[in-house]
Design a protein around this motif. Sequence first.
Motif, PDB file in Angstrom:
ATOM      1  N   GLN A 130       7.582  -7.763  77.613  1.00  0.00           N
ATOM      2  CA  GLN A 130       7.932  -8.934  76.819  1.00  0.00           C
ATOM      3  C   GLN A 130       6.982 -10.092  77.104  1.00  0.00           C
ATOM      4  O   GLN A 130       6.448 -10.213  78.216  1.00  0.00           O
ATOM      5  CB  GLN A 130       9.362  -9.381  77.146  1.00  0.00           C
ATOM      6  N   LYS A 131       6.793 -10.930  76.113  1.00  0.00           N
ATOM      7  CA  LYS A 131       6.042 -12.159  76.334  1.00  0.00           C
ATOM      8  C   LYS A 131       6.929 -13.146  77.082  1.00  0.00           C
ATOM      9  O   LYS A 131       8.137 -13.201  76.869  1.00  0.00           O
ATOM     10  CB  LYS A 131       5.612 -12.749  74.989  1.00  0.00           C
ATOM     11  N   ASP A 132       6.315 -13.909  77.951  1.00  0.00           N
ATOM     12  CA  ASP A 132       7.079 -14.925  78.676  1.00  0.00           C
ATOM     13  C   ASP A 132       7.657 -15.927  77.686  1.00  0.00           C
ATOM     14  O   ASP A 132       6.926 -16.522  76.881  1.00  0.00           O
ATOM     15  CB  ASP A 132       6.187 -15.648  79.685  1.00  0.00           C
ATOM     16  N   THR A 133       8.972 -16.076  77.739  1.00  0.00           N
ATOM     17  CA  THR A 133       9.650 -17.009  76.839  1.00  0.00           C
ATOM     18  C   THR A 133      10.527 -17.944  77.662  1.00  0.00           C
ATOM     19  O   THR A 133      11.313 -17.480  78.495  1.00  0.00           O
ATOM     20  CB  THR A 133      10.519 -16.254  75.815  1.00  0.00           C
ATOM     21  N   VAL A 134      10.369 -19.222  77.474  1.00  0.00           N
ATOM     22  CA  VAL A 134      11.195 -20.208  78.168  1.00  0.00           C
ATOM     23  C   VAL A 134      12.113 -20.862  77.141  1.00  0.00           C
ATOM     24  O   VAL A 134      11.649 -21.459  76.161  1.00  0.00           O
ATOM     25  CB  VAL A 134      10.330 -21.276  78.870  1.00  0.00           C
ATOM     26  N   PHE A 135      13.407 -20.725  77.359  1.00  0.00           N
ATOM     27  CA  PHE A 135      14.400 -21.311  76.451  1.00  0.00           C
ATOM     28  C   PHE A 135      14.781 -22.699  76.963  1.00  0.00           C
ATOM     29  O   PHE A 135      15.155 -22.859  78.142  1.00  0.00           O
ATOM     30  CB  PHE A 135      15.644 -20.425  76.374  1.00  0.00           C
ATOM     31  N   SER A 136      14.705 -23.676  76.103  1.00  0.00           N
ATOM     32  CA  SER A 136      14.985 -25.054  76.509  1.00  0.00           C
ATOM     33  C   SER A 136      16.448 -25.284  76.858  1.00  0.00           C
ATOM     34  O   SER A 136      16.781 -26.242  77.564  1.00  0.00           O
ATOM     35  CB  SER A 136      14.560 -26.022  75.393  1.00  0.00           C
ATOM     36  N   LEU A 165      20.862  -7.791  85.760  1.00  0.00           N
ATOM     37  CA  LEU A 165      19.958  -8.006  84.629  1.00  0.00           C
ATOM     38  C   LEU A 165      20.679  -8.871  83.606  1.00  0.00           C
ATOM     39  O   LEU A 165      21.822  -8.585  83.245  1.00  0.00           O
ATOM     40  CB  LEU A 165      19.576  -6.662  84.005  1.00  0.00           C
ATOM     41  N   VAL A 166      20.012  -9.929  83.153  1.00  0.00           N
ATOM     42  CA  VAL A 166      20.594 -10.815  82.148  1.00  0.00           C
ATOM     43  C   VAL A 166      19.662 -10.834  80.936  1.00  0.00           C
ATOM     44  O   VAL A 166      18.471 -11.144  81.066  1.00  0.00           O
ATOM     45  CB  VAL A 166      20.778 -12.253  82.685  1.00  0.00           C
ATOM     46  N   VAL A 167      20.224 -10.473  79.767  1.00  0.00           N
ATOM     47  CA  VAL A 167      19.449 -10.447  78.523  1.00  0.00           C
ATOM     48  C   VAL A 167      20.049 -11.461  77.554  1.00  0.00           C
ATOM     49  O   VAL A 167      21.238 -11.377  77.224  1.00  0.00           O
ATOM     50  CB  VAL A 167      19.442  -9.039  77.892  1.00  0.00           C
ATOM     51  N   TYR A 168      19.225 -12.408  77.128  1.00  0.00           N
ATOM     52  CA  TYR A 168      19.657 -13.456  76.195  1.00  0.00           C
ATOM     53  C   TYR A 168      18.758 -13.422  74.965  1.00  0.00           C
ATOM     54  O   TYR A 168      17.529 -13.470  75.078  1.00  0.00           O
ATOM     55  CB  TYR A 168      19.564 -14.820  76.883  1.00  0.00           C
ATOM     56  N   LYS A 169      19.368 -13.305  73.795  1.00  0.00           N
ATOM     57  CA  LYS A 169      18.608 -13.207  72.541  1.00  0.00           C
ATOM     58  C   LYS A 169      17.503 -12.145  72.638  1.00  0.00           C
ATOM     59  O   LYS A 169      16.344 -12.367  72.250  1.00  0.00           O
ATOM     60  CB  LYS A 169      18.012 -14.573  72.164  1.00  0.00           C
ATOM     61  N   ASP A 170      17.899 -11.003  73.202  1.00  0.00           N
ATOM     62  CA  ASP A 170      17.016  -9.835  73.370  1.00  0.00           C
ATOM     63  C   ASP A 170      15.901 -10.047  74.392  1.00  0.00           C
ATOM     64  O   ASP A 170      15.031  -9.187  74.546  1.00  0.00           O
ATOM     65  CB  ASP A 170      16.385  -9.402  72.035  1.00  0.00           C
TER      66      ASP A 170
END
Length: 447
Positions: A130-136, A165-170
Amino acid sequence: MKKVLKLSGLLIILSVVVIIYVNYPKLDFITGFASKSVCSCTFLDGRTLESIESQDNDFSPINLATNTVDLKNKSVTSTVFGLKARTAVYKEGLGCILIPEGSDHTTLTVKPNRTKTSKNLIFPYGDLQQKDTVFSNIDYTVLNKAVENAFDVNNEKLKRSRAVLVVYKDQIIAEKYADGFNKDTKILGWSMTKSITSAIVGILEKQGRVNKNQSHLFTEWENDKRAHITLNNLLQMNSGLEWEEDYNNISDVTKMLFLKEDMPKIPREKPIVGTPNKSWSYSSGTTNLISGFIRNQFKTEQDYLDFWYTELIDKIGMHSMTIETDFKGHFVGSSYGWATARDWSKFGLLYLHNGQWNGEQILTKDWIDYSKSPTPTSDGIYGAQFWLNAGKRYPDVPKDLFSCNGYQGQQVSIIPSKDVVIVRFGLVEDPLFSYNDFLSKILAAIN
């Protein structure tokens, strides 16, 4: 001095005799559990005997067993003081199977066909990172602290988590493993496998091959009240069939899992003692009855074995998963599903997305809604082979949570209102490991 040594020797002998006397009725269970556990952990996941005995089998009375691993023949034999030897043998595609005394395991030759295709997509739909994604809206400090807090420190054996393991918005937003475990480690889900079994029925119903409201499920039931038990009653564990689910003693469930070669047979022969739809009672036997019912929908054993993988498991990329069978070739749908934490999360995501997987409708939304609808007389804690929070079992967690739960605290939690799937594997459960605290602290990080 000689008298002291003699007395010490006599006390040791007496202690051994007492241990054998107290545990003798359980020896088949002890050696069956031990050999099966060591075999599966060794040949499905490549772990060492030392790690298995010091972690998975370190509790009484299972720790009385002496285990011998035969790498050449892929088998494990366990005894207690040389008594009641039980052997489990690894069979490719089928996992480890307890072999009945005097039976020939070389006859077990049918194995499921697997389709493991590499997809040029990111998790959860493919193999790419996955690409690194930071959720605000996520407080990562709070999140990481909550995940860290689920694990032991300083070699304690209190929380005994192995994977979180925590998965948020896939997107995987948190992932941690205990020493000796990683993203490729296959872990036994125990009763989380029940939810897989339920999904197989849902696929069969989607294909028009079964109906959850149908009755007359087994020919053996045709001449008594059991003929009116529906598939729905079995899925909701509300059939009224007699069953004892006690893992600490010799009971229906321990006999089924560790003594019998045909697991659906025990619950199929049980009398009806309650009223269907009014007698909720948790039963692993019920789930293996469902596995036996599923087997009856196919002409051949090969078709039955293939269906679970081609229509569900491999289709959603759970390529690490193996569901083990009994000696008669039935999937042990109540208890024996192995997979990585990431692959278990994919199953949770399938339900989070109302049965859709990357554009394909694997299960109908109606089936998902049915799975998480409270079973009558369960006080809002159980659906169709899924646990629910509708009855506020976890008071500080949203009521829409539903989950796959397994022995010793395995859990895939699906929380639609938060768009989250949370996976935790361990060796202890409530109240020693508080799921209410664990889940609520993770969810507090998502605003």
